[in-house]
Design a protein around this motif. Structure first.
Motif, PDB file in Angstrom:
ATOM      1  N   THR A 618      72.649 -65.533 -47.562  1.00  0.00           N
ATOM      2  CA  THR A 618      71.897 -66.773 -47.297  1.00  0.00           C
ATOM      3  C   THR A 618      71.493 -67.490 -48.576  1.00  0.00           C
ATOM      4  O   THR A 618      70.954 -68.597 -48.516  1.00  0.00           O
ATOM      5  N   THR A 619      71.730 -66.848 -49.736  1.00  0.00           N
ATOM      6  CA  THR A 619      71.491 -67.498 -51.034  1.00  0.00           C
ATOM      7  C   THR A 619      72.689 -67.252 -51.930  1.00  0.00           C
ATOM      8  O   THR A 619      73.452 -66.298 -51.731  1.00  0.00           O
ATOM      9  N   ASN A 754      75.864 -69.627 -44.771  1.00  0.00           N
ATOM     10  CA  ASN A 754      76.694 -69.926 -45.946  1.00  0.00           C
ATOM     11  C   ASN A 754      77.854 -70.852 -45.604  1.00  0.00           C
ATOM     12  O   ASN A 754      78.874 -70.871 -46.296  1.00  0.00           O
ATOM     13  N   PRO A 803      69.330 -73.020 -54.024  1.00  0.00           N
ATOM     14  CA  PRO A 803      70.260 -71.886 -54.107  1.00  0.00           C
ATOM     15  C   PRO A 803      70.995 -71.618 -52.800  1.00  0.00           C
ATOM     16  O   PRO A 803      71.170 -70.459 -52.408  1.00  0.00           O
ATOM     17  N   ALA A 804      71.450 -72.655 -52.095  1.00  0.00           N
ATOM     18  CA  ALA A 804      72.113 -72.469 -50.811  1.00  0.00           C
ATOM     19  C   ALA A 804      73.372 -71.616 -50.956  1.00  0.00           C
ATOM     20  O   ALA A 804      74.102 -71.715 -51.946  1.00  0.00           O
TER      21      ALA A 804
END
Length: 988
Positions: A618-619, A754, A803-804
């Motif tokens: 997720t980051t 993501n 920070p995607a």
């Protein structure tokens, strides 16, 4: 007896269909090698130019074979002569598209044939030679026309070229037009020769060109000049050399067996025992065809490679009963590796992959009579004429072959007419008839290598430069594939190479990965921007940052600047009287001419799952090592320690940094190939010309896209993803400005998953779609986007911010964007809309693959079964390599018949793939269209959704989500059933 693709003869009862695929060209290679050897040439390039194509080959004392060959898109494993074919022959059709001259790839064939054949055919290369005066009507037999009793129709050729010259409208004459087409054909053939010589490390300037085929003699000198070769051999039977070669071929039998043992004494013993057994089989096969044992020669060859690579080199391992020493085989391997790849790695272990044994005997005794040479003067020419070549008229004498005697020398320009062909001796060349009746052409005046052609856009040179820029990118790709370490790059071909101008704008690329090529320029631009004033010769940079020009973390881009000179000390002395010292030096930053870059998908760059493609990330930190403007090489020194620190210093570090470093080194080597070729181009054409044509090829691409825009109208489309997100596009066309606006307003915001796609990915999809819509042979470069304005709303899933997580955006969302664009244009139904990204691994192994399905249908065409589409075109790893390198077994891989979307035009069928694990591993799947079926268009039916599952030890089937992670034990299997594309039009 039958001729085989491997270059030998065999009895009819032993002959198989697979042996016939390239048997004709293989016979030509035999004829080329034997006649060249008889003429005293030890290094030869075969140049076989016929009516529809040209075959080129390399010979330096040993026949070169490929044990895996792609013919007509089908990969075959059978020993075949190593031959490269290009669609450039006497019948190749000439085109002018309003901006560029093009030759082929379509051919007029034998019927109707070229315009001069009197059957209503199009203008072809043969007609160009008639137009410039190199083919003379009176010396051809009268076999043309309806009654086959008329001469070549030179008048029709002149009329057609005059009409084309008028259409071009820039004042050039018919002869200049024809000469331009010949120049392009020559460059195409020279580029083909580079593929079997320069790309494999051979210095082609040390070779002789053995020219054969009916059309070869007209172009031999020009092709040799394009490659820097100075000798051409033309045998008296050159127009029939393939048939002659068949008569000269030996009876041959080849056997091969895998060994797969570390290089050493044990492997040598295995090599010896296996080769003895294979020798008995091959000898029995040859003696069974009537050849005495005493007349049979036996050749043993070892297939050796570096451990961890998949590119074996074949070296001599002995003859007859004597096996070569380990040191001899190792030295031969290192020489071959150094020549082909430019380096050797003594720290890396060797593996003997296989042994092949060849028994040879029974061939015709080949001796050519030596005749006494004459000192007599040349006979009177059959005619005095002139021909137009290299941009000017040249006076020439015409001789017929039968009037010449051994010892006669003819200075060019001249034409020699033989019973089955015409030989053109260009200016600066001299032809000599030798004692063996061979015609040997030698360059006697040094060729001026610099071409002063001007910087305005010439339609001939535009095509030449298009092909040259593309050829450089292709050579880079071959170098990368050959030197890479990982299966992902070497076998799956998940990489791209491209050439950029000094500002980082894409100029040309090889036909690699569309999702890479439309986004790499952003990475190059970042390197330029963030290192302004600090870039020096010998520096190389790496980047994978998705928010700064990258796509997702596994795709590492290596960028190399191309400087004016190789020196790292670019100085200029000053006469400034105020200088404190008389020898004061003002340092000027060296000028960057161009950039080359290669992007490779690394099998693992860290992250929370092996393969760096976790569905749970997720980051960006959870997806692996983040590389933003890292200096890999500083003034020629590879920063190995710092690179390892980078790969191992992240919170979730790379699992196999050695593999990463070796692949990065391969990317650096590929870039260096591009640097060398660009420097060579500058030396030949001059810097202003090369720079000008970089702009011209982009201008040409822009105009081609404008022509597409002229046919479009305003449109819009939207699609829903499996995750419930929406991708929406509106295309607005400004007919007056000939521009289009592609607006993604309305697309869902940045996602917590993501499936976010960085802006370069969406841009790559737009570039790809409009390039496809051109429906013409143009390079995909920055010019394609010049007439297109792209609007992407901020903080959307197509413009994520740090920070995607983004790993699925590159491989999944990119496919959705492409489908949405084609839907808006009404061009075709949806493809499967996913890459079906399968990863598995543990601390020792990491593997990644994308899985194909059928392609979509569109107006007037059906789909194709089981192919990759749109933003990926990687290759699946061969089952043998997959199972050898990883503890898995490929249980099942088949096409699901009639699974594609139905319609007036049906989509291609999808596949089902089952991989059983032999040891415990983590497994992840990133895939789409497990809930929403790919759409049909214009009344066509939707495709089918895909399915992911695991077969557990007890036989139960556990269904996986479209994006899922699991652990698979030994004996269990993962099953992927891909979604299928949509149909087009209402079913009839």
């Amino acid at each position: 007896m039958f001729m085989m693709s491997s270059g030998g003869l065999t009895a009819a009862e032993l002959f198989r269909g697979k042996d016939a695929i390239l048997s004709g060209p293989a016979a030509g290679v035999v004829g080329m090698a034997e006649t060249g050897r008889a003429a005293g040439f030890s290094r030869l390039i075969g140049f076989d130019m016929g009516g529809t194509s040209t075959d080129v080959s390399h010979f330096a004392g040993v026949y070169e074979r490929a044990f895996e060959t792609e013919v007509a898109g089908v990969r075959m494993r059978a020993p075949m002569m190593l031959i490269h074919t290009v669609a450039a022959g006497g019948g190749s059709i000439l085109h002018f598209d309003g901006a560029r001259f093009r030759v082929g790839p379509d051919s007029a064939g034998a019927n109707p044939g070229p315009k001069c054949y009197r059957r209503g055919g199009p203008l072809a290369v043969t007609d160009a030679n008639v137009m410039v005066g190199k083919l003379i009507q009176d010396f051809f037999p009268k076999i043309f026309g309806p009654q086959q009793n008329q001469p070549l129709d030179a008048d029709a050729v002149r009329v057609a070229f005059a009409a084309m010259a008028k259409e071009i409208g820039d004042g050039r004459s018919s002869e200049q037009v024809a000469d331009g087409f010949i120049k392009i054909a020559v460059e195409n053939m020279a580029n083909a020769i580079k593929k079997i010589s320069v790309q494999r490390g051979y210095d082609v300037t040390r070779y002789a060109l053995n020219c054969f085929g009916g059309a070869g003699g007209q172009h031999a000198c020009l092709v040799a000049d394009a490659l820097g070769m100075e000798s051409v051999l033309i045998h008296p039977l050159s127009s029939l050399l393939s048939a002659y070669g068949m008569g000269l071929a030996d009876i041959r039998s080849v056997r091969q067996q895998a060994i797969e043992e570390p290089f050493g004494d044990k492997a040598r013993k295995t090599l010896q025992s296996v080769s003895r057994r294979l020798a008995r089989a091959t000898i029995d096969e040859v003696t069974g065809q009537g050849v005495a044992r005493s007349k049979i020669a036996l050749h043993v060859r070892a297939h050796i490679r570096y451990a961890g690579t998949d590119t074996p080199l074949i070296v001599d391992a002995g003859r007859d009963a004597k096996l070569a020493s380990l040191q001899s085989m190792k030295s031969a391997f290192e020489r071959a590796h150094k020549a082909q790849f430019g380096f050797i790695d003594r720290a890396k272990a060797l593996v003997i992959e296989a042994v092949s044994v060849e028994a040879i005997g029974g061939g015709a005794t080949f001796r050519e009579k030596t005749r006494k040479t004459t000192r007599a003067k040349l006979p009177a020419p059959a005619r005095r004429t002139r021909f137009f070549s290299n941009g000017k008229w040249q006076r020439a004498l015409v001789y017929t072959r039968e009037t010449l005697a051994p010892g006669h020398k003819i200075k060019g320009p001249a034409i020699i007419v033989e019973p089955h062909q015409t030989v053109v001796v260009e200016h600066g060349w001299r032809a000599e008839l030798t004692a063996k009746d061979h015609l040997v052409l030698r360059r006697v005046q040094k060729l001026k290598r610099t071409r002063a052609i001007g910087t305005h856009a010439d339609p001939v040179m535009l095509e030449v430069f298009n092909n040259l820029f593309m050829s450089i990118a292709e050579q880079m790709g071959v170098a990368l594939q050959n030197t890479a370490y990982s299966v992902n790059i070497k076998e799956r071909l998940d990489f791209s190479c491209a050439v950029f101008d000094g500002n980082g704008s894409l100029v040309a690329n090889a036909p690699h990965m569309p999702v890479h090529l439309g986004s790499m320029d952003r990475a190059v631009e970042t390197i330029i921007r963030e290192n302004k004033g600090k870039i020096r010769p010998g520096n190389v940079y790496a980047i994978n940052a998705p928010y700064n020009g990258g796509t997702h973390l596994p795709d590492i881009t290596v960028c190399t600047p191309v400087f004016a000179t190789q020196t790292t000390d670019n100085r200029r002395r000053t006469t400034d009287k105020s200088a404190s010292h008389p020898s004061s030096v003002v340092r000027r930053p060296p000028s960057i001419l161009f950039w080359v870059a290669s992007r490779g998908h690394h099998a693992d760059v860290g992250g929370i799952s092996p393969g760096s493609m976790s569905p749970n990330a997720t980051t960006i930190e959870q997806e692996g090592v983040y590389i933003d403007n890292f200096k890999l090489v500083e003034r020629g020194r590879f920063r190995e320690k710092e690179t390892y620190q980078l790969l191992q210093g992240a919170k979730y570090p790379a699992r196999n940094p050695l593999q990463n470093v070796n692949d990065i080194k391969a990317q650096i080597a590929a870039n260096e190939m591009g640097v060398r070729e660009l420097r060579k181009m500058v030396r030949y054409f001059t810097l202003p010309v090369v720079r000008a044509y970089m702009r011209h090829v982009q201008d040409n691409a822009a105009e081609s896209v404008r022509r597409v825009i002229d046919r479009l109208h305003d449109s819009s489309f939207s699609i829903e993803t499996d995750q419930g997100s929406t991708i929406k596009v509106r295309i607005a066309v400004d007919k007056k400005k000939r521009e289009a606006t592609v607006d993604f307003t309305g697309t869902s915001p940045q996602q917590p998953s993501n499936f976010n796609a960085p802006e370069p990915v969406t841009r790559a999809a737009v570039l790809y779609v409009f390039r496809v819509m051109v429906d013409d042979d143009i390079p995909m470069n920055a010019g394609c986007l010049r007439p297109i304005r792209i609007i992407i709303p901020k903080k959307s899933m197509l413009t994520p911010e740090f920070p995607a997580a983004v790993v699925a955006g590159n491989v999944e969302t990119s496919q959705e964007v492409t489908n949405c664009l084609f839907g808006a244009l009404g061009a075709m139904a949806a493809a499967q809309g996913t890459m079906n990204n399968l990863n598995f691994g543990n601390a020792r192994y990491q593997y990644y693959e994308t899985i194909c399905s059928g392609s979509p249908a569109g107006p007037g065409f059906p789909g194709t079964d089981a192919v990759h589409t749109h933003m990926t075109n990687t290759r699946l790893t061969d089952p043998e390599i997959l199972e050898f390198r990883y503890p898995v077994l490929l249980e099942d891989f088949h096409i699901r018949k009639n699974s594609g979307g139905r319609g007036e035009w049906n989509a291609g069928d999808g596949i089902r793939r089952t991989i059983r694990f032999l040891e415990k591993m983590e497994c992840t799947i990133l895939s789409g269209h497990r809930r929403v079926p790919p759409f049909g268009l214009a009344g066509g039916g939707d495709g089918q959704v895909g399915e992911n599952s695991v077969r557990r030890k007890d036989g139960s089937i556990e269904k996986l989500q479209g994006c899922d992670a699991t652990v698979i034990d030994a004996g269990e299997a993962v099953i992927i059933q891909t979604p299928t594309a949509g149909g087009y039009g209402k079913p009839r």
